[in-house]
Each structure stands twice: as C-alpha cells, then as structure tokens.
Design an enzyme around this catalytic site. Structure first.
Site, short mmCIF file in Angstrom:
data_model
loop_
_atom_site.label_atom_id
_atom_site.label_comp_id
_atom_site.label_asym_id
_atom_site.label_seq_id
_atom_site.Cartn_x
_atom_site.Cartn_y
_atom_site.Cartn_z
N CYS A 1 21.12 48.13 10.54
CA CYS A 1 20.73 46.80 11.04
C CYS A 1 19.48 46.84 11.92
CB CYS A 1 21.88 46.17 11.80
SG CYS A 1 23.30 45.92 10.75
N HIS B 1 19.43 40.81 16.31
CA HIS B 1 20.23 41.12 15.13
C HIS B 1 21.54 40.37 15.29
CE1 HIS B 1 22.06 42.80 11.76
NE2 HIS B 1 23.06 43.28 12.47
N ASN C 1 25.97 38.71 8.44
CA ASN C 1 25.13 39.83 8.89
C ASN C 1 24.35 40.34 7.69
OD1 ASN C 1 24.07 42.27 9.70
ND2 ASN C 1 26.01 43.13 10.43
N1 ACO Z 1 41.11 38.06 9.23
C1 ACO Z 1 42.23 38.09 9.98
N2 ACO Z 1 42.54 39.09 10.82
C2 ACO Z 1 41.69 40.11 10.91
C3 ACO Z 1 40.51 40.17 10.16
C4 ACO Z 1 40.25 39.09 9.30
N3 ACO Z 1 39.14 39.05 8.54
N4 ACO Z 1 39.86 41.31 10.46
C5 ACO Z 1 40.60 41.96 11.37
N5 ACO Z 1 41.73 41.24 11.63
C6 ACO Z 1 42.80 41.57 12.55
C7 ACO Z 1 42.97 43.07 12.74
O1 ACO Z 1 43.76 43.62 11.70
C8 ACO Z 1 43.66 43.14 14.06
O2 ACO Z 1 45.03 42.85 13.89
P1 ACO Z 1 46.16 43.64 14.74
O3 ACO Z 1 45.87 43.29 16.16
O4 ACO Z 1 47.41 43.08 14.18
O5 ACO Z 1 45.91 45.08 14.43
C9 ACO Z 1 43.03 41.95 14.84
O6 ACO Z 1 42.48 41.09 13.85
C10 ACO Z 1 41.95 42.39 15.81
O7 ACO Z 1 41.08 43.32 15.14
P2 ACO Z 1 39.78 43.87 15.80
O8 ACO Z 1 39.10 44.80 14.86
O9 ACO Z 1 40.11 44.35 17.18
O10 ACO Z 1 38.95 42.50 15.89
P3 ACO Z 1 37.62 42.21 16.63
O11 ACO Z 1 37.79 41.07 17.52
O12 ACO Z 1 36.98 43.47 17.17
O13 ACO Z 1 36.68 41.70 15.42
C11 ACO Z 1 34.88 42.52 14.07
C12 ACO Z 1 36.38 42.57 14.36
C13 ACO Z 1 34.55 41.13 13.65
C14 ACO Z 1 34.55 43.51 12.97
C15 ACO Z 1 34.11 42.89 15.37
O14 ACO Z 1 34.66 44.04 15.93
C16 ACO Z 1 32.64 43.10 15.18
O15 ACO Z 1 31.91 42.17 14.88
N6 ACO Z 1 32.14 44.32 15.45
C17 ACO Z 1 30.72 44.63 15.52
C18 ACO Z 1 30.06 44.73 14.18
C19 ACO Z 1 28.65 45.20 14.39
O16 ACO Z 1 28.01 44.95 15.39
N7 ACO Z 1 28.11 45.97 13.48
C20 ACO Z 1 26.81 46.56 13.73
C21 ACO Z 1 25.84 46.17 12.79
S1 ACO Z 1 26.33 46.47 11.12
C22 ACO Z 1 25.26 47.67 10.46
O17 ACO Z 1 24.53 48.35 11.13
C23 ACO Z 1 25.35 47.91 8.95
#
Ligand code: ACO
Length: 333
Positions: A120, A260, A290
């Site tokens: 990214c 980003h 993204n």
């Molecule tokens: N729908 C419903 N529930 C979901 C989903 C979904 N799509 N995805 C995850 N959950 C659930 C999980 O299973 C978990 O359930 P549990 O508590 O029963 O285990 C709960 O939601 C919380 O999961 P987390 O992973 O802790 O959720 P979080 O709030 O962290 O959101 C996300 C996840 C959206 C991926 C977030 O962490 C994020 O945006 N991270 C950063 C991504 C990023 O910056 N990437 C860098 C750039 S990408 C690149 O370089 C290619």
C-alpha cells in the site's frame, strides 16, 4: 546573474490520471458470499462498495489508461518520458515488469522502466524513488503509477480480508522545476521484521506455485488485521508529523491530506492524532475500498478533477503497507 544551474531544482506533479473498473461489488453482494453484514463492514471499515476488474483486465490494463490521462493532463508526450515506475504488488506476471507493458502501450520509447513492490506504500515509495532519480540530474520527466488488482489475490472465503480490497490505478507525471515548491519534504521507513503480519506467501521463490501451494491457499492475502491496524496508526502519525516538521510547516499550512485508506477508523485516528480535521482529508475508501498502491493517486486525481485541490495547495500524503513500509510526503500541488 544567477542562472537556472545555480538554483536548487525541485520535483513537481505536472499532471494526474486515474482508471477504475466498471463493476461495482456492494456489501450486500458480499453478504451472499461470506458470513458478514453491510452493518459490520460499514461500522468496522467504512467501506460501502468497491470496484472489481474484469477477469481479462490485468493491472497494466488499468495502469495504461491512467497513464495516458496523466500525460494528457501534464501536456507531456510519452516519447519524452525518461522513467516509468509502477508501484504494484499485483503485476500482470512475474516478468516482464508492468512498467515495460505500460511503456510499450503508450510508446515511451526512451524510458527506463521498473516496478516497485511496497504494497500500500507503493505509490509514495515510487514517487520518492522518481524524485531522487530526477534530482540526480540524470532524468527530467517521470511517469509514476500506483496500480493493483487486489481481487486477483484476495481470499474470497476470508471475511477478514475480502471485504476490504478493490481494484484501480492512478498516475502522475513528475517534472523537474525551478519555479515551484513541488515536493518539499518526505519521511520514509520500513520494518521487515513485521512482514509476516501482512503477506502473500506463495508464488515467489520460497513457495513456488504447485498443486499443494494452491490447495493451501498460499497465493492470497494473509493479514493479522488487528495488529496491522495498530502499527499503521502509529507509523502513519509519526511519518506525517516528521515530514511536516522537515518541511518547516505546521498543520495549519496543510490544505489537503491524502492518506492511504485501508480502514476509515485508521484515517480517523490519524486525523485525531495529527490534528487535521477529517474535512481536509480526501477520502475514497467508502466507494473504492482499499485499492493498495492506487489509493493515493486515485484520491489525488479525484480531488484535482472535482476542483477541491488547486495549484498552490499544500498536500500531505501518508501511507502504510505490507513490508511493513510507510512514508509521508509534503508537496505543493
Ligand atoms: N464480518 C463480520 N465479522 C467479522 C468480519 C466480517 N467481514 N471480519 C472479522 N469479523 C469478526 C472476527 O471474526 C472477530 O470475531 P470474534 O471476536 O468472534 O473472533 C471480530 O469480527 C473482530 O475481529 P478483528 O479482526 O479484531 O476486527 P477489527 O476491528 O480489527 O477489524 C479489519 C478487522 C477490518 C481487518 C481491521 O483490523 C483492519 O482494517 N486492519 C488494518 C488493515 C490495514 O491497514 N492493512 C494495511 C494495508 S493493506 C496492504 O498493504 C496490502
């Protein structure tokens, strides 16, 4: 008399371009594919819909129209380009590189061409690389593209990642200038020790494509989302502050922030920590998801074309991605 040779050159953005695939994938459609809901996706990420490239549409097919638009906007002919860099982690193939495919399609016959892999952060890393090469005195004009077809490497059964990504391409033409502030300061970094938190393990020399690697789903994005989230907020905030400080500017000097965009909560956290209100952020995440290396040039082009970003405005762009890689650039548009 002081002539141009005695002044310090800068590098400026001479033109921008963008390309988005036509097909829109909504959260409602994702609800039929994995166990998720529109409400969860919107609240936890801010994404409402994203663009998905056709199966026969590769990364270069998106990069080429974006490049042509940027050249037209800059009033630069492809034949005058000295350098083409494509920031991408989804090249059409391992080689030839995507930049060479663009070069051939647009007729940039004298350009040096390579791809740059920084996930990214790919576009801003590429722009910094091009800036260094232009300031070296060896080259005058560069085409820098951020393009990714993340849908090709998304695990469509993993609800933690498949809701996030979209496809697209954005481009800029960079020129050397003696009369414009252009890129004023930058701050870049990387931490390879954390690379395992965000990766595509298969397809390279460590894990070449095989029946087993495909069965084990090694060719799609693996992400420890929560952990990536925390590092993204910290690194982006620090890089943004440092670049502003190096430029001798304060947050009051910044007209637009182009971050980003992986998650709206990350963007909001940066707004809070750096102290620049969300109204001054150019956001495309809600409509595009993204788009990896394309996020920043797509948002830049959108802001320029809809009239929000004007010549003379000060822009702060901040990125974070796999590697980990991160960076910030302060420039006068
Ligand atoms: N729908 C419903 N529930 C979901 C989903 C979904 N799509 N995805 C995850 N959950 C659930 C999980 O299973 C978990 O359930 P549990 O508590 O029963 O285990 C709960 O939601 C919380 O999961 P987390 O992973 O802790 O959720 P979080 O709030 O962290 O959101 C996300 C996840 C959206 C991926 C977030 O962490 C994020 O945006 N991270 C950063 C991504 C990023 O910056 N990437 C860098 C750039 S990408 C690149 O370089 C290619």
């Amino acid at each position: 008399m002081i002539d141009d040779r005695e002044k310090t050159p800068r590098v400026m953005i001479a033109g921008t371009g963008a390309y988005l695939p036509e097909r829109i994938l909504t959260n409602a459609e994702l609800e039929t594919m994995v166990d998720t809901s529109d409400e969860w996706i919107v609240t936890r990420t801010g994404v409402r819909e994203r663009r998905i490239a056709r199966p026969d549409e590769a990364t270069s097919d998106m990069a080429i129209p974006a490049a042509k638009q940027a050249l037209e906007d800059a009033g630069v002919s492809a034949a005058d380009l000295d350098l083409i860099i494509v920031g991408t982690v989804t090249p059409d193939m391992i080689f030839p590189n995507t930049a060479c495919l663009v070069q051939s399609a647009i007729g940039a016959t004298k350009a040096l061409c390579f791809d740059l892999s920084a996930a990214c952060s790919g576009f801003l890393y590429s722009m910094e690389t091009a800036r260094g090469l232009l300031l070296s005195g060896l080259y005058e004009t560069a085409l820098v593209i951020g393009a990714d077809k993340m849908s090709a490497v998304t695990d469509w059964e993993d609800r933690g990642t498949c809701i996030l990504f979209g496809d697209g391409a954005g481009a800029v033409v960079l020129k050397k200038t003696f009369t414009h502030r252009g890129i004023m300061a930058t701050s870049f970094g990387a931490d390879g020790s954390l690379g395992d938190l965000l990766m595509i393990p298969g397809g390279g020399s460590r894990c070449p494509a095989s029946h087993e690697s495909v069965e084990q789903r090694q060719h799609v994005v693996k992400m420890a989302g929560n952990n990536v989230f925390k590092h993204a907020v910290r690194c982006m905030t620090e890089a943004g502050r440092e670049a502003l400080e190096k430029a001798g500017l304060t947050i009051a000097d910044v007209d637009w922030v182009i971050p980003h965009q992986a998650n709206m909560r990350i963007v909001q956290a940066i707004s809070d920590r750096v102290g620049i209100p969300m109204e001054r952020f150019i956001v495309n995440l809600d409509r595009l998801g993204n788009t990896t290396a394309a996020t920043v040039p797509l948002a830049l082009d959108e802001g320029v074309r809809d009239g929000r970003i004007k010549r003379g405005d000060v822009l702060l762009s901040i990125v974070f991605g796999g590697g980990f890689t991160w960076g910030a650039t302060v420039l006068e548009y």
